[in-house]
Design a protein around this motif. Structure first.
Motif, PDB file in Angstrom:
ATOM      1  N   LYS A   1       0.802  -1.215   0.000  1.00 48.37           N
ATOM      2  CA  LYS A   1       0.000   0.000   0.000  1.00 48.37           C
ATOM      3  C   LYS A   1       0.836   1.266   0.000  1.00 48.37           C
ATOM      4  O   LYS A   1       0.358   2.322  -0.345  1.00 48.37           O
ATOM      5  N   THR A   2       2.096   1.206   0.420  1.00 47.98           N
ATOM      6  CA  THR A   2       2.917   2.412   0.493  1.00 47.98           C
ATOM      7  C   THR A   2       4.050   2.337  -0.527  1.00 47.98           C
ATOM      8  O   THR A   2       4.385   1.274  -1.043  1.00 47.98           O
ATOM      9  N   LYS A   3       4.663   3.485  -0.787  1.00 49.23           N
ATOM     10  CA  LYS A   3       5.796   3.531  -1.712  1.00 49.23           C
ATOM     11  C   LYS A   3       6.990   2.778  -1.140  1.00 49.23           C
ATOM     12  O   LYS A   3       7.737   2.138  -1.878  1.00 49.23           O
ATOM     13  N   LEU A   4       7.177   2.854   0.184  1.00 50.23           N
ATOM     14  CA  LEU A   4       8.285   2.129   0.813  1.00 50.23           C
ATOM     15  C   LEU A   4       8.129   0.626   0.651  1.00 50.23           C
ATOM     16  O   LEU A   4       9.097  -0.079   0.352  1.00 50.23           O
ATOM     17  N   GLU A   5       6.920   0.113   0.844  1.00 45.95           N
ATOM     18  CA  GLU A   5       6.682  -1.324   0.676  1.00 45.95           C
ATOM     19  C   GLU A   5       6.905  -1.746  -0.770  1.00 45.95           C
ATOM     20  O   GLU A   5       7.476  -2.803  -1.040  1.00 45.95           O
TER      21      GLU A   5
ATOM     22  N   ASN B   1       7.631 -14.964  19.641  1.00 44.61           N
ATOM     23  CA  ASN B   1       8.338 -13.798  19.087  1.00 44.61           C
ATOM     24  C   ASN B   1       7.619 -13.214  17.870  1.00 44.61           C
ATOM     25  O   ASN B   1       8.070 -13.308  16.745  1.00 44.61           O
ATOM     26  N   ARG B   2       6.490 -12.612  18.109  1.00 43.84           N
ATOM     27  CA  ARG B   2       5.694 -12.017  17.037  1.00 43.84           C
ATOM     28  C   ARG B   2       6.101 -10.563  16.810  1.00 43.84           C
ATOM     29  O   ARG B   2       6.487  -9.867  17.732  1.00 43.84           O
ATOM     30  N   SER B   3       5.969 -10.114  15.561  1.00 39.54           N
ATOM     31  CA  SER B   3       6.211  -8.704  15.248  1.00 39.54           C
ATOM     32  C   SER B   3       5.438  -8.325  13.992  1.00 39.54           C
ATOM     33  O   SER B   3       5.223  -9.152  13.113  1.00 39.54           O
ATOM     34  N   ASN B   4       5.023  -7.080  13.943  1.00 43.01           N
ATOM     35  CA  ASN B   4       4.348  -6.511  12.777  1.00 43.01           C
ATOM     36  C   ASN B   4       4.955  -5.149  12.493  1.00 43.01           C
ATOM     37  O   ASN B   4       5.248  -4.393  13.412  1.00 43.01           O
ATOM     38  N   THR B   5       5.128  -4.841  11.212  1.00 43.50           N
ATOM     39  CA  THR B   5       5.722  -3.570  10.818  1.00 43.50           C
ATOM     40  C   THR B   5       4.764  -2.819   9.909  1.00 43.50           C
ATOM     41  O   THR B   5       4.192  -3.394   8.982  1.00 43.50           O
ATOM     42  N   SER B   6       4.618  -1.529  10.178  1.00 43.66           N
ATOM     43  CA  SER B   6       3.817  -0.646   9.334  1.00 43.66           C
ATOM     44  C   SER B   6       4.732   0.435   8.774  1.00 43.66           C
ATOM     45  O   SER B   6       5.689   0.857   9.437  1.00 43.66           O
ATOM     46  N   TYR B   7       4.436   0.884   7.550  1.00 43.43           N
ATOM     47  CA  TYR B   7       5.244   1.897   6.889  1.00 43.43           C
ATOM     48  C   TYR B   7       4.410   3.140   6.616  1.00 43.43           C
ATOM     49  O   TYR B   7       3.241   3.042   6.260  1.00 43.43           O
ATOM     50  N   ILE B   8       5.034   4.291   6.765  1.00 44.35           N
ATOM     51  CA  ILE B   8       4.395   5.568   6.447  1.00 44.35           C
ATOM     52  C   ILE B   8       5.329   6.299   5.487  1.00 44.35           C
ATOM     53  O   ILE B   8       6.510   6.513   5.796  1.00 44.35           O
ATOM     54  N   ASP B   9       4.825   6.679   4.311  1.00 43.08           N
ATOM     55  CA  ASP B   9       5.616   7.409   3.328  1.00 43.08           C
ATOM     56  C   ASP B   9       5.853   8.845   3.796  1.00 43.08           C
ATOM     57  O   ASP B   9       5.046   9.423   4.534  1.00 43.08           O
ATOM     58  N   TYR B  10       6.954   9.417   3.334  1.00 42.82           N
ATOM     59  CA  TYR B  10       7.312  10.777   3.719  1.00 42.82           C
ATOM     60  C   TYR B  10       6.253  11.782   3.279  1.00 42.82           C
ATOM     61  O   TYR B  10       5.912  12.692   4.020  1.00 42.82           O
ATOM     62  N   ASP B  11       5.705  11.598   2.089  1.00 42.12           N
ATOM     63  CA  ASP B  11       4.704  12.553   1.599  1.00 42.12           C
ATOM     64  C   ASP B  11       3.386  12.478   2.382  1.00 42.12           C
ATOM     65  O   ASP B  11       2.600  13.417   2.352  1.00 42.12           O
ATOM     66  N   GLU B  12       3.160  11.391   3.106  1.00 41.95           N
ATOM     67  CA  GLU B  12       1.981  11.315   3.961  1.00 41.95           C
ATOM     68  C   GLU B  12       2.193  12.049   5.284  1.00 41.95           C
ATOM     69  O   GLU B  12       1.237  12.420   5.958  1.00 41.95           O
ATOM     70  N   ILE B  13       3.449  12.244   5.666  1.00 42.19           N
ATOM     71  CA  ILE B  13       3.782  12.928   6.919  1.00 42.19           C
ATOM     72  C   ILE B  13       3.736  14.435   6.747  1.00 42.19           C
ATOM     73  O   ILE B  13       3.186  15.149   7.572  1.00 42.19           O
ATOM     74  N   SER B  14       4.350  14.933   5.684  1.00 38.31           N
ATOM     75  CA  SER B  14       4.468  16.385   5.515  1.00 38.31           C
ATOM     76  C   SER B  14       3.253  17.011   4.881  1.00 38.31           C
ATOM     77  O   SER B  14       2.355  16.462   4.451  1.00 38.31           O
TER      78      SER B  14
END
Length: 104
Positions: free
Chosen positions: A29-33, A91-104
């Motif tokens: 869903k994100t540019k980073l992914e 040992n579970r983990s989940n990662t979410s990504y937020i694009d820079y253009d969504e922050i600024s």
């Protein structure tokens, strides 16, 4: 009455398992992914840990600034990753990504 509770909890558990399978099959869903999921290409991954917060029951949240650079054409993507971990016998983990253009 116990039968109702058993049926209710089994339905909830099966719904949760089904929804997790759907999430794994969805496209990024994100540019980073999208950028990090490209195979057969050389890219440079840089990151810097912004902070970590430890919680109860061996849980933690790690926030990192990320930069991905395509080694061939120099295209870059920036963003933040938020990883939630539970360190127990599984040992579970989940990662979410937020694009820079969504922050600024």
């Amino acid at each position: 009455m116990k039968t109702i509770y058993i049926v209710f909890f089994s339905l909830c558990a099966s719904t949760a398992a089904f929804s997790q399978d759907e999430v794994k099959n969805q496209p990024p869903k994100t540019k980073l992914e999208t950028f990090s999921g490209q195979y057969g290409r050389v890219y440079i991954k840089a990151f810097s840990e912004i902070g970590t917060v430890s919680g109860s029951y061996e849980t933690s949240v790690i926030v990192e600034a990320r930069e991905y650079t395509n080694a061939v054409d120099g295209k870059k993507e920036y963003g933040i990753s938020i990883e939630v971990k539970k360190e127990d016998r599984v040992n579970r983990s989940n990662t979410s990504y937020i694009d820079y253009d969504e922050i600024s």
